[in-house]
Design an enzyme around this catalytic site. Structure first.
Site, PDB file in Angstrom:
ATOM      1  N   HIS A 220      35.539   3.478  45.686  1.00  0.00           N
ATOM      2  CA  HIS A 220      35.939   3.077  47.037  1.00  0.00           C
ATOM      3  C   HIS A 220      36.152   1.564  47.127  1.00  0.00           C
ATOM      4  O   HIS A 220      37.191   1.085  47.590  1.00  0.00           O
ATOM      5  CB  HIS A 220      34.867   3.543  48.022  1.00  0.00           C
ATOM      6  CG  HIS A 220      35.213   3.379  49.458  1.00  0.00           C
ATOM      7  ND1 HIS A 220      34.927   2.234  50.166  1.00  0.00           N
ATOM      8  CD2 HIS A 220      35.797   4.220  50.357  1.00  0.00           C
ATOM      9  CE1 HIS A 220      35.309   2.380  51.418  1.00  0.00           C
ATOM     10  NE2 HIS A 220      35.848   3.580  51.569  1.00  0.00           N
TER      11      HIS A 220
ATOM     12  N   ASP B  16      31.012  -3.324  50.193  1.00  0.00           N
ATOM     13  CA  ASP B  16      31.426  -1.981  49.816  1.00  0.00           C
ATOM     14  C   ASP B  16      30.579  -1.497  48.640  1.00  0.00           C
ATOM     15  O   ASP B  16      29.416  -1.891  48.511  1.00  0.00           O
ATOM     16  CB  ASP B  16      32.921  -1.976  49.470  1.00  0.00           C
ATOM     17  CG  ASP B  16      33.609  -0.683  49.872  1.00  0.00           C
ATOM     18  OD1 ASP B  16      33.297   0.361  49.257  1.00  0.00           O
ATOM     19  OD2 ASP B  16      34.455  -0.712  50.778  1.00  0.00           O
TER      20      ASP B  16
ATOM     21  N   SER C 198      39.332   3.682  55.896  1.00  0.00           N
ATOM     22  CA  SER C 198      38.883   2.752  54.855  1.00  0.00           C
ATOM     23  C   SER C 198      40.056   2.081  54.177  1.00  0.00           C
ATOM     24  O   SER C 198      39.954   0.938  53.708  1.00  0.00           O
ATOM     25  CB  SER C 198      38.079   3.500  53.779  1.00  0.00           C
ATOM     26  OG  SER C 198      36.778   3.772  54.193  1.00  0.00           O
TER      27      SER C 198
ATOM     28  N   ASN D  38      36.455   7.887  60.694  1.00  0.00           N
ATOM     29  CA  ASN D  38      37.268   9.067  60.398  1.00  0.00           C
ATOM     30  C   ASN D  38      36.752  10.340  61.066  1.00  0.00           C
ATOM     31  O   ASN D  38      36.917  11.426  60.521  1.00  0.00           O
ATOM     32  CB  ASN D  38      37.303   9.326  58.884  1.00  0.00           C
ATOM     33  CG  ASN D  38      38.151   8.332  58.131  1.00  0.00           C
ATOM     34  OD1 ASN D  38      38.617   7.348  58.694  1.00  0.00           O
ATOM     35  ND2 ASN D  38      38.336   8.564  56.856  1.00  0.00           N
TER      36      ASN D  38
END
Length: 320
Positions: free
Chosen positions: A86, A49, A244, A177
């Protein structure tokens, strides 16, 4: 290689200085019901990430190492600081350990290996992702969690994932998404739609399918992905939405499942066997399999089934 990989788009709904609770998503998948048996101790989850806030009070005890493959901080490999938020949010959902005030993750005693493959802008090169996967294999991680994706089906990326799975690592990825809320149209994001990965879609906290969640025939299951509270930058907390956010719920759940079933079978199960054990711990929500796969990860389902089929319970039913 072109910079086509990115964090799965997400929405920051609220930033919070202090909290003191078990997040609703963690409760929703029944993780606390398993904690008397295991909290994931001994399992290492590699998070590919944007890095992590390694000084966050709820995370610092869980981090066992890390590496940076991006150009942030002049490419220094030993600096895997998160400038985006994130990665820190994902890490908290997997394994945050509440320190007085704070939040707790699904597997609060699991180890976190922070592999920074996305920069401060949330984007990265395919080469960085591939290097990150290979590093997780070298470090003998148990689980890889990737809340990232791109539009390109790159053979080298697919091969790296296949190598990880062949090394008995469970690879868990966000479905994406780009969804339109209609199951008759397919949306694909890579690596989330590779058959070898565990592809995770999103639902809201009322168990409705999230309109943004990709639908396709590779979705394996769903997790809570809207209004998810977790750790954030500079020791704070935030509420975010996206597939996520659903993915780390499943990664944490898999950490708990692996400990439980290896102990139960008294051997180390294979990746395929562990996947089957995870899918046994799902409940259907009534949506198309393209939206929810096998349903919501629900860790207590086996205990509830064993209670239902308990001989005393059955005898009581027959006597009614």
């Amino acid at each position: 290689m072109e910079r086509q990989v990115h964090v799965i788009p997400f929405q920051v709904l609220e930033k919070i200085e202090q909290v003191n609770e078990i997040p609703t998503g963690v409760e929703m998948i029944q993780a606390p019901k398993i904690w008397d048996q295991t909290k994931g101790k001994g399992i290492t989850v590699a998070i590919l990430d944007t890095g992590c806030d390694i000084t966050h009070p709820d995370l610092k005890e869980r981090i066992v190492g890390g590496i940076n493959f991006t150009n942030d901080d002049e490419g220094k490999t030993d600096v895997y600081k998160d400038y985006n938020g994130h990665g820190t949010h994902v890490a908290g959902t997997i394994a945050a350990t509440k320190n007085n005030n704070g939040v707790v993750g699904v597997a609060p005693e699991a180890n976190l290996l922070i592999i920074k493959v996305l920069d401060k802008h949330g984007s990265g090169q395919y080469e960085w992702i591939i290097n990150g996967i290979n590093y997780a294999v070298e470090q003998k991680a148990d689980i890889i969690s990737m809340s990232l994706g791109g539009p390109e089906n790159l053979p080298a990326l697919h091969e790296a994932i296949q190598k990880a799975v062949a090394s008995n690592i469970l690879v868990i990825c966000a479905a994406g998404n780009q969804g339109d809320g209609v199951d008759s149209t397919d949306e694909f994001d890579y690596p989330g739609c590779y058959n070898e990965v565990i592809s995770v879609g999103a639902i809201d906290l009322e168990r409705h399918s999230s309109n943004f969640s990709n639908s396709n025939n590779e979705v394996d299951l769903v997790g809570p992905g809207e209004k998810i509270l977790s750790t954030y930058l500079n020791g704070t907390y935030a509420t975010l939405s996206g597939t996520s956010m659903a993915t780390p719920h499943v990664a944490g759940a898999m950490a708990l499942v692996k400990v439980l079933v290896n102990a139960s079978f008294e051997r180390n199960l294979t990746e395929r066997e562990l996947y089957a054990q995870l899918i046994k711990r799902t409940v259907p929500l009534g949506n198309s399999p393209k939206l929810e796969g096998n349903g919501l990860v629900y860790l207590n389902v086996m205990d509830e089934l064993s209670e239902v089929f308990n001989p005393k319970f059955v005898a009581k039913l027959l006597s009614l």
